[in-house]
Design a protein around this motif. Structure first.
Motif, mmCIF file in Angstrom:
data_model
loop_
_atom_site.group_PDB
_atom_site.id
_atom_site.type_symbol
_atom_site.label_atom_id
_atom_site.label_comp_id
_atom_site.label_asym_id
_atom_site.label_seq_id
_atom_site.Cartn_x
_atom_site.Cartn_y
_atom_site.Cartn_z
ATOM 1 N N ILE A 158 0.868 -1.177 0.000
ATOM 2 C CA ILE A 158 0.000 0.000 0.000
ATOM 3 C C ILE A 158 0.904 1.225 0.000
ATOM 4 N N ILE A 159 0.813 2.016 -1.058
ATOM 5 C CA ILE A 159 1.729 3.136 -1.263
ATOM 6 C C ILE A 159 1.059 4.453 -0.887
ATOM 7 N N THR A 160 1.730 5.227 -0.037
ATOM 8 C CA THR A 160 1.303 6.589 0.259
ATOM 9 C C THR A 160 2.451 7.535 -0.038
ATOM 10 N N GLY A 161 2.121 8.729 -0.509
ATOM 11 C CA GLY A 161 3.155 9.701 -0.840
ATOM 12 C C GLY A 161 3.544 10.583 0.318
ATOM 13 N N PHE A 162 3.130 10.200 1.532
ATOM 14 C CA PHE A 162 3.368 11.058 2.688
ATOM 15 C C PHE A 162 3.987 10.269 3.839
ATOM 16 N N ALA A 163 4.620 10.999 4.741
ATOM 17 C CA ALA A 163 5.460 10.387 5.776
ATOM 18 C C ALA A 163 4.648 9.616 6.811
ATOM 19 N N ALA A 164 5.323 8.696 7.470
ATOM 20 C CA ALA A 164 4.723 7.942 8.566
ATOM 21 C C ALA A 164 4.303 8.898 9.682
ATOM 22 N N GLY A 165 3.147 8.595 10.290
ATOM 23 C CA GLY A 165 2.660 9.417 11.389
ATOM 24 C C GLY A 165 1.588 10.405 10.988
ATOM 25 N N GLY A 166 1.458 10.690 9.688
ATOM 26 C CA GLY A 166 0.439 11.620 9.214
ATOM 27 C C GLY A 166 -0.883 10.925 8.963
ATOM 28 N N CYS A 216 -3.817 4.199 5.780
ATOM 29 C CA CYS A 216 -3.210 3.031 5.127
ATOM 30 C C CYS A 216 -2.966 1.910 6.122
ATOM 31 N N ARG A 217 -2.428 2.251 7.278
ATOM 32 C CA ARG A 217 -2.071 1.228 8.275
ATOM 33 C C ARG A 217 -3.309 0.607 8.906
ATOM 34 N N ARG A 218 -4.350 1.392 9.125
ATOM 35 C CA ARG A 218 -5.577 0.820 9.687
ATOM 36 C C ARG A 218 -6.227 -0.161 8.714
ATOM 37 N N VAL A 219 -6.272 0.239 7.448
ATOM 38 C CA VAL A 219 -6.889 -0.616 6.439
ATOM 39 C C VAL A 219 -6.055 -1.866 6.190
ATOM 40 N N ALA A 220 -4.730 -1.733 6.240
ATOM 41 C CA ALA A 220 -3.826 -2.865 5.983
ATOM 42 C C ALA A 220 -4.108 -4.039 6.907
ATOM 43 N N THR A 221 -4.474 -3.738 8.157
ATOM 44 C CA THR A 221 -4.722 -4.824 9.113
ATOM 45 C C THR A 221 -5.934 -5.665 8.722
ATOM 46 N N HIS A 222 -6.822 -5.105 7.878
ATOM 47 C CA HIS A 222 -8.013 -5.842 7.450
ATOM 48 C C HIS A 222 -7.839 -6.496 6.082
ATOM 49 N N LEU A 223 -6.829 -6.070 5.324
ATOM 50 C CA LEU A 223 -6.610 -6.658 4.005
ATOM 51 C C LEU A 223 -5.748 -7.919 4.073
ATOM 52 N N ALA A 224 -5.041 -8.099 5.181
ATOM 53 C CA ALA A 224 -4.271 -9.332 5.384
ATOM 54 C C ALA A 224 -4.890 -10.098 6.549
ATOM 55 N N PRO A 225 -5.036 -11.411 6.408
ATOM 56 C CA PRO A 225 -4.584 -12.255 5.302
ATOM 57 C C PRO A 225 -5.664 -12.560 4.257
ATOM 58 N N ALA A 226 -6.817 -11.870 4.302
ATOM 59 C CA ALA A 226 -7.923 -12.233 3.413
ATOM 60 C C ALA A 226 -7.633 -11.897 1.952
ATOM 61 N N ALA A 262 -4.549 -10.419 0.822
ATOM 62 C CA ALA A 262 -3.146 -10.803 0.619
ATOM 63 C C ALA A 262 -2.614 -11.367 1.926
ATOM 64 N N LYS A 263 -1.707 -12.338 1.817
ATOM 65 C CA LYS A 263 -1.166 -12.950 3.027
ATOM 66 C C LYS A 263 -0.421 -11.936 3.885
ATOM 67 N N MET A 264 0.116 -10.911 3.225
ATOM 68 C CA MET A 264 0.847 -9.872 3.942
ATOM 69 C C MET A 264 0.553 -8.523 3.278
ATOM 70 N N ALA A 265 0.248 -7.494 4.082
ATOM 71 C CA ALA A 265 -0.002 -6.143 3.567
ATOM 72 C C ALA A 265 0.981 -5.182 4.223
ATOM 73 N N VAL A 266 1.771 -4.503 3.415
ATOM 74 C CA VAL A 266 2.834 -3.622 3.905
ATOM 75 C C VAL A 266 2.584 -2.199 3.404
#
Length: 332
Positions: A39-47, A53-63, A65-69
């Protein structure tokens, strides 16, 4: 297309329509998961962009993709991330999350933009929506309590006729510039690398006002270090319900919200787009994502790919005349 917050939130399930979204994503969930998703974002961590991105990533794996980064490809005001994703294979393994400005405003302020927001990306789903606030700090007298009074004060005190925004060419930059035009005052713009540096400068008395996301301002309101004079949404923000909208204050053309949304490379097959859409809509309906985004002043929201495509097109068309009216170019 005009955003109707109630309709979008109903579709997103932010109020609890999880069963509907679960049925929308049922077929998608039955398919085999990808090995990995970036998952690509054009902005720095913490914003805020990174946060969704990070909240959604926890729901996209493992259903899905096995891993979401989450990968932060920062620089050029979000353009580096968009250019990276548009060149990736259409295999569903690289997902862009971006704010609207990079798609709706940049085509009008850059003479040579290296991507086309309509043809280089495949819309998947909205992610959230948020409003902007126009706030003042200690450089502005306490008796200034609304936008009209600020503009009158700025006109009478040209040394204080200024405002900051998260970046030149951003939506909040244009909101401040348009307000200055409404008040017949030349509000000098100071562009920062994010909202917080601008707010700190304002609270230190170095600039008079800041136009930026409401969520970034809330932590400073209770301390009395800043006053939000108006919000940019069509309706009052649920995060600052005591603050009148710019529309309420007589600026009928000043309803501007911003959204974050998810996109795949344009070459991605429609079935993969639909599959990921189902997973994203389920993720954005989950209570933990809704509640977590609310702490940043963000309202979780989803859409179909077709709805997002129509929104992108309408936003590109909307911002052309506004940019021309303000007269700003990125090269200027």
């Amino acid at each position: 297309m005009t955003l109707n917050r109630r309709e979008w939130l109903g579709a997103a399930g932010a109020g609890g329509a999880g069963a509907l979204l679960a049925s929308l994503g049922m077929a998608a969930h039955a398919q085999a998961a990808l090995e990995s998703l970036n998952i690509i974002t054009g902005f720095a961590a913490g914003g805020t962009s990174d946060a969704i991105c990070r909240r959604v990533a926890t729901h996209l794996a493992p259903a899905y993709a096995k891993m979401a980064v989450v990968e932060n490809r920062t620089g050029a005001g979000g353009q580096i991330a968009i250019n990276y994703v548009k060149g990736r294979p259409g295999d569903g393994a690289t997902l862009l999350q971006t704010p609207t400005s990079m798609l709706s405003i940049y085509p009008h302020i850059y003479k040579k933009l290296s991507y086309n927001p309509v043809t280089d990306l495949a819309p998947v789903s909205l992610g959230c929506i948020f409003d902007f606030g126009f706030a003042v700090g200690p450089a502005v007298p306490a008796q200034v309590t609304n936008v009209r009074e600020f503009l009158a004060w700025a006109k009478a005190n040209p040394q204080g006729a200024n405002f900051g925004s998260p970046a030149p060419g951003s939506t909040p930059h244009f909101i401040g510039a348009l307000l200055g035009q409404h008040g017949g005052v030349d509000l000098k713009h100071a562009g920062y690398r994010g909202t917080q540096p601008a707010l700190l400068d304002m609270m230190g008395g170095n600039i008079s006002a800041v136009s930026g996301p409401v969520g970034d301002m809330l932590q400073h309101v209770s301390s009395g270090k800043l006053r939000i004079l108006g919000v940019s949404g069509q309706r009052r923000s649920r995060f600052a319900p005591q603050v009148p909208t710019l529309v309420e204050q007589g600026y009928a053309d000043m309803a501007h919200s911003e959204w974050f949304a998810f996109f795949l490379p344009a070459k991605t097959p429609p079935e993969l787009v639909q599959r990921l859409n189902g997973h994203l809509r389920s993720a954005l309906a989950s209570k933990d994502v809704v509640d977590s985004l609310a702490t940043f002043g963000l309202e979780a929201m989803s859409s179909t790919p077709a709805e997002l495509a129509a929104l992108v097109k309408s936003e590109v068309e909307k911002w052309g005349p506004i940019v021309q009216r303000v007269g700003f170019t990125a090269e200027g």
